[in-house]
Motif scaffolding. Structure first.
Motif, PDB file in Angstrom:
ATOM      1  N   LEU A 153      -4.117  76.003  42.224  1.00 37.50           N
ATOM      2  CA  LEU A 153      -4.273  74.571  42.440  1.00 37.50           C
ATOM      3  C   LEU A 153      -5.694  74.244  42.885  1.00 37.50           C
ATOM      4  CD1 LEU A 153      -1.687  72.202  44.034  1.00 37.50           C
ATOM      5  CD2 LEU A 153      -4.077  72.026  44.685  1.00 37.50           C
ATOM      6  N   ALA A 154      -6.236  75.072  43.787  1.00 37.75           N
ATOM      7  CA  ALA A 154      -7.605  74.850  44.244  1.00 37.75           C
ATOM      8  C   ALA A 154      -8.600  74.974  43.094  1.00 37.75           C
ATOM      9  CB  ALA A 154      -7.947  75.838  45.351  1.00 37.75           C
ATOM     10  N   VAL A 157      -8.535  71.802  40.954  1.00 39.80           N
ATOM     11  CA  VAL A 157      -9.264  70.698  41.579  1.00 39.80           C
ATOM     12  C   VAL A 157     -10.774  70.915  41.468  1.00 39.80           C
ATOM     13  CG1 VAL A 157      -9.710  69.503  43.746  1.00 39.80           C
ATOM     14  CG2 VAL A 157      -7.372  70.148  43.145  1.00 39.80           C
ATOM     15  N   GLU A 158     -11.219  72.162  41.670  1.00 39.09           N
ATOM     16  CA  GLU A 158     -12.644  72.469  41.550  1.00 39.09           C
ATOM     17  C   GLU A 158     -13.141  72.167  40.135  1.00 39.09           C
ATOM     18  OE1 GLU A 158     -15.676  76.248  42.274  1.00 39.09           O
ATOM     19  OE2 GLU A 158     -13.593  76.616  41.744  1.00 39.09           O
ATOM     20  N   ALA A 159     -12.390  72.587  39.137  1.00 35.41           N
ATOM     21  CA  ALA A 159     -12.794  72.362  37.742  1.00 35.41           C
ATOM     22  C   ALA A 159     -12.796  70.878  37.411  1.00 35.41           C
ATOM     23  CB  ALA A 159     -11.860  73.125  36.804  1.00 35.41           C
ATOM     24  N   LYS A 160     -11.819  70.150  37.929  1.00 34.47           N
ATOM     25  CA  LYS A 160     -11.778  68.705  37.722  1.00 34.47           C
ATOM     26  C   LYS A 160     -13.010  68.039  38.308  1.00 34.47           C
ATOM     27  CE  LYS A 160     -10.125  66.173  40.695  1.00 34.47           C
ATOM     28  NZ  LYS A 160     -10.574  65.343  41.845  1.00 34.47           N
ATOM     29  N   THR A 161     -13.354  68.415  39.546  1.00 27.31           N
ATOM     30  CA  THR A 161     -14.486  67.798  40.223  1.00 27.31           C
ATOM     31  C   THR A 161     -15.795  68.107  39.511  1.00 27.31           C
ATOM     32  OG1 THR A 161     -13.316  67.964  42.333  1.00 27.31           O
ATOM     33  CG2 THR A 161     -15.697  67.620  42.419  1.00 27.31           C
ATOM     34  N   ALA A 162     -15.985  69.371  39.120  1.00 31.36           N
ATOM     35  CA  ALA A 162     -17.225  69.762  38.439  1.00 31.36           C
ATOM     36  C   ALA A 162     -17.368  69.035  37.109  1.00 31.36           C
ATOM     37  CB  ALA A 162     -17.249  71.275  38.216  1.00 31.36           C
ATOM     38  N   THR A 163     -16.277  68.939  36.367  1.00 24.24           N
ATOM     39  CA  THR A 163     -16.322  68.272  35.060  1.00 24.24           C
ATOM     40  C   THR A 163     -16.600  66.785  35.211  1.00 24.24           C
ATOM     41  OG1 THR A 163     -14.745  69.869  34.156  1.00 24.24           O
ATOM     42  CG2 THR A 163     -14.996  67.799  32.961  1.00 24.24           C
ATOM     43  N   LEU A 164     -15.914  66.150  36.140  1.00 22.25           N
ATOM     44  CA  LEU A 164     -16.063  64.710  36.312  1.00 22.25           C
ATOM     45  C   LEU A 164     -17.440  64.356  36.854  1.00 22.25           C
ATOM     46  CD1 LEU A 164     -14.247  62.236  35.884  1.00 22.25           C
ATOM     47  CD2 LEU A 164     -13.780  62.287  38.337  1.00 22.25           C
TER      48      LEU A 164
END
Length: 246
Positions: A153-154, A157-164
């Motif tokens: 899960l962490a 979230v990390e991948a989502k934040t970096a991509t966005l």
């Protein structure tokens, strides 16, 4: 081509990601750990008001003809904008809206004279009808212990934040949510960090699924360029007191 691990069905604004006998960990409504046959992403109508969320979800899922229990997420984004990305033992399903973005500027760029929002205001922004929201459902065919499921899960979230952040300059929205799942009958896997097969695949799936979901949602319109341009959102301007542990 990777076929993914979910059987997906969309009916009446409800997306079901089905994989029987899955261990789930959710940050959504009534989140936490759950063993169930499916997970859901539910689109709420424009102007939708807060209500008994669990009862609302149960009613929407039943009205759509689904009878499997499971964790669920809410969004204002239509499910026709959902995208799925699969790689090796992982699949991600993503919807993405940016009407309520969140930003985290560097500490040295913050004007400390700006008043800090009251907690009630922040909660109001975060819960305002789920107007946009980035919702991500990720599953793996591997069997993960509880710690590894939390680590997955962490990573999501990390991948989502970096991509966005690269795509928009935002770190997320005020109501982002994630569900991750693993197959208890799959190949046991103890670690899912970024250098592992599961972790690396999850990062790629989230990056590619989120990018495609944003392209789908904003194909015919522009997303907001700043919190000020958005319908709702928050810029974290508070600063913390920093000290050396003793």
């Amino acid at each position: 081509m990777d076929e993914g691990i979910f059987e997906t069905t969309i009916t009446d604004g409800v997306l079901q990601a089905r994989r029987p006998h899955t261990d789930w960990l959710s940050t959504g409504v009534d989140g936490g750990r759950q063993h169930a046959d499916a997970a859901y992403n539910v689109t709420v109508p424009t102007g939708w008001e807060k209500t008994d969320l669990r009862a609302y979800i149960d009613r929407r899922v039943a009205d759509a003809g689904f009878d499997a229990d499971g964790p669920a997420l809410l969004t204002g984004v239509e499910q026709r904008h959902a995208r799925r990305a699969a790689l090796d033992p992982v699949e991600a399903i993503v919807t993405a809206g940016l009407s309520n973005p969140a930003t985290l500027p560097p500490r040295d760029s913050i004007d400390t004279s700006t008043p800090t929002p009251e907690s009630g205001d922040a909660e109001c922004n975060a819960d305002h009808g789920h107007p946009g929201t980035i919702n991500i459902i990720v599953g793996t065919s591997r069997a993960l212990p509880p710690a590894a499921l939390a680590s997955l899960l962490a990573s999501v979230v990390e991948a989502k934040t970096a991509t966005l952040a690269r795509r928009t300059g935002f770190t997320g929205t005020t109501s982002d949510a994630v569900i991750v799942g693993s197959d208890p009958d799959g190949e046991p896997t103890r670690f899912v960090g970024s250098a592992t097969a599961v972790g690396n695949a999850a990062r790629a799936c989230v990056r590619d699924g989120l990018t495609a979901a944003l392209d789908a949602r904003y194909q015919n319109e522009e997303h907001p360029e700043s919190v000020g341009d958005a319908d709702h959102g928050i810029e974290t301007t508070a600063t913390a007191t920093v000290s050396t542990p003793r």
